[in-house]
Design an enzyme around this catalytic site. Structure first.
Site, mmCIF file in Angstrom:
data_model
loop_
_atom_site.group_PDB
_atom_site.id
_atom_site.type_symbol
_atom_site.label_atom_id
_atom_site.label_comp_id
_atom_site.label_asym_id
_atom_site.label_seq_id
_atom_site.Cartn_x
_atom_site.Cartn_y
_atom_site.Cartn_z
ATOM 1 N N ASN A 1 -1.669 3.329 0.045
ATOM 2 C CA ASN A 1 -0.491 3.101 0.629
ATOM 3 C C ASN A 1 -0.500 3.198 2.107
ATOM 4 O O ASN A 1 -0.224 4.556 2.417
ATOM 5 C CB ASN A 1 0.689 3.490 -0.071
ATOM 6 N N CYS B 1 8.119 1.220 4.945
ATOM 7 C CA CYS B 1 7.117 0.286 4.230
ATOM 8 C C CYS B 1 7.395 -1.224 4.433
ATOM 9 O O CYS B 1 6.701 -2.033 4.475
ATOM 10 C CB CYS B 1 7.096 0.461 2.846
ATOM 11 N N HIS C 1 4.109 -5.420 0.043
ATOM 12 C CA HIS C 1 3.674 -4.227 0.468
ATOM 13 C C HIS C 1 2.853 -3.493 -0.612
ATOM 14 O O HIS C 1 3.197 -3.470 -1.825
ATOM 15 C CB HIS C 1 4.967 -3.241 0.635
#
Length: 315
Positions: free
Chosen positions: A271, A113, A241
Site C-alpha cells: 500500500n 489514499c 487504490h
C-alpha cells in the site's frame, strides 16, 4: 472550454525490496499470514536519504520524457501526499525545483489514499477553466517513514513509491480524456484511517475500512462510469487504490467490470497510499496490458474515508 487528457505517465520505486520473510524476522508474522490476509508478497522501501520529493521527481521526470516534453512546458505541479514531514516548502515546490520547472503554480493535495484521483480532477478542472495549460500530477508517499514497525497489523501493508501523469488540454476535435469526477467523504468516520502524533504514525481500523470499501463503494464507482457515459462492461481496465487484495478483488467484482484488466500491483508494491493508482497504471501501460485510448476507471479511497473516481482514456 476543452477537456483534458493524460498525455503520458511514469513511476518510480526505491531499489530496496522488503519481503514477507524479512518482516517475519522483525515482527510476529509469516509469509502465509500476510498473503492470506492482504495478498502482499513484497514492498519497496526508501532509505533515509530518499525523501518524498525525490521519489516524486523521479516519476515526474519519466512522465515528462514519455510525453516528449521539458520542464518549461509545465505551468502547474500538483503533488498528492500525506507523508510530507515539513510544512514548507511543500512537495510540489520541491519537485519543481528539482526538475527546474520555471514559475509553476505548486500545490500539495492531502487526501491520503484518494489523493491522486483528487489531484487529477483538480488539474482537469484547472485546465478546463483556462488557469493552466499543462500539469504534472504526482502521487508520492513514503509510508515506511510513518509506519509502526512493531505493529504487525499495519507494518506488513506499507510501501514507498511515486507515480506521475502529464495532463494537458485536448485539441478541439478530441474527446475529453479525463471524465467527470465523482468524489466525497465520510468525515464522521475519518478516525478509521489515521496518520497522527509526534512522530506521526499510521494506524487504521481494518475491519471498518474493509466493510465500507466492499459495501458502500461499488455503487459509487459505477456512478463514476455513468458520469463518463459508459457501462462497467465497457471498461478495459480498473485501477483501484492498492490497499489490500482482499478489498480490491471483491470491489472490482461488485463494480461489474467483467472485461477489464484489474490492477493487482499491491502484491508487489504494498500500500503506497497516494502513489498506488498512478504507480499501478504506469506499470500496466509499460507492460502493454491496456491499449492506448481505452477506457480505464481510476478509483481512490481510504484516509478521511474519502473517495474520488473518474474514467480516463489510457495514455
Amino acid at each position: 472550454m476543452h477537456g483534458s487528457r493524460i498525455a503520458a505517465i511514469g513511476h518510480y520505486q526505491p531499489a530496496r525490496v522488503l519481503t514477507n520473510e524479512d518482516l517475519a524476522g522483525m515482527v510476529d508474522t509469516s509469509d502465509e499470514w500476510i498473503r492470506t490476509r492482504v495478498g502482499i508478497r513484497t514492498r519497496h522501501i526508501a532509505g533515509p536519504d530518499e525523501p518524498v520529493d525525490e521519489l516524486a521527481a523521479h516519476a515526474a521526470a519519466k512522465a515528462l520524457a514519455a510525453a516528449g516534453l521539458g520542464p518549461a512546458d509545465i505551468d502547474l505541479v500538483l503533488v498528492a501526499t500525506s507523508t510530507a514531514i515539513d510544512r514548507s516548502p511543500n512537495m510540489a515546490a520541491r519537485v519543481a525545483a528539482r526538475l527546474g520547472i520555471p514559475g509553476p503554480a505548486a500545490m500539495d493535495v492531502n487526501v491520503v489514499c484518494a489523493g491522486f484521483t483528487h489531484a487529477l480532477a483538480t488539474a482537469d478542472h484547472t485546465i478546463r477553466a483556462g488557469a493552466a495549460t499543462r500539469a504534472l500530477v504526482i502521487g508520492a508517499d513514503k509510508m515506511s517513514e510513518v509506519a509502526d514497525w512493531s505493529d504487525r497489523s499495519t507494518c506488513v501493508l506499507v510501501g514507498d513509491g511515486a507515480g506521475a501523469a502529464v495532463v494537458e488540454e485536448c485539441a478541439p476535435e478530441q474527446e475529453p480524456g479525463i471524465g467527470p469526477v465523482l468524489w466525497g467523504s465520510v468525515p464522521e468516520m475519518g478516525h478509521a484511517v489515521r496518520i497522527e502524533g509526534t512522530p506521526p504514525r499510521f494506524a487504521q481500523e481494518g475491519q471498518s475500512v474493509y466493510r465500507w470499501a466492499t459495501t458502500r463503494l461499488p455503487a459509487i464507482a459505477r456512478q463514476a462510469c455513468e458520469r463518463a457515459g459508459i457501462t462497467p462492461e465497457e471498461l478495459a481496465g480498473v485501477v483501484l487504490h492498492q490497499a489490500n487484495l482482499r478489498i480490491i478483488e471483491p470491489l472490482a467484482e461488485k463494480i461489474g467490470a467483467v472485461n477489464a484488466v484489474i490492477a493487482r500491483d499491491v502484491t508487489e508494491s504494498g500500500n503506497t497510499s497516494a502513489a498506488s493508482i498512478p504507480l499501478a497504471l504506469s506499470k500496466l501501460v509499460e507492460q502493454g496490458a491496456l491499449p492506448t485510448g481505452a477506457p480505464v476507471l481510476l478509483f481512490g479511497f481510504g484516509g478521511n474515508l474519502s473517495y474520488a473516481g473518474q474514467v480516463i482514456r489510457c495514455p
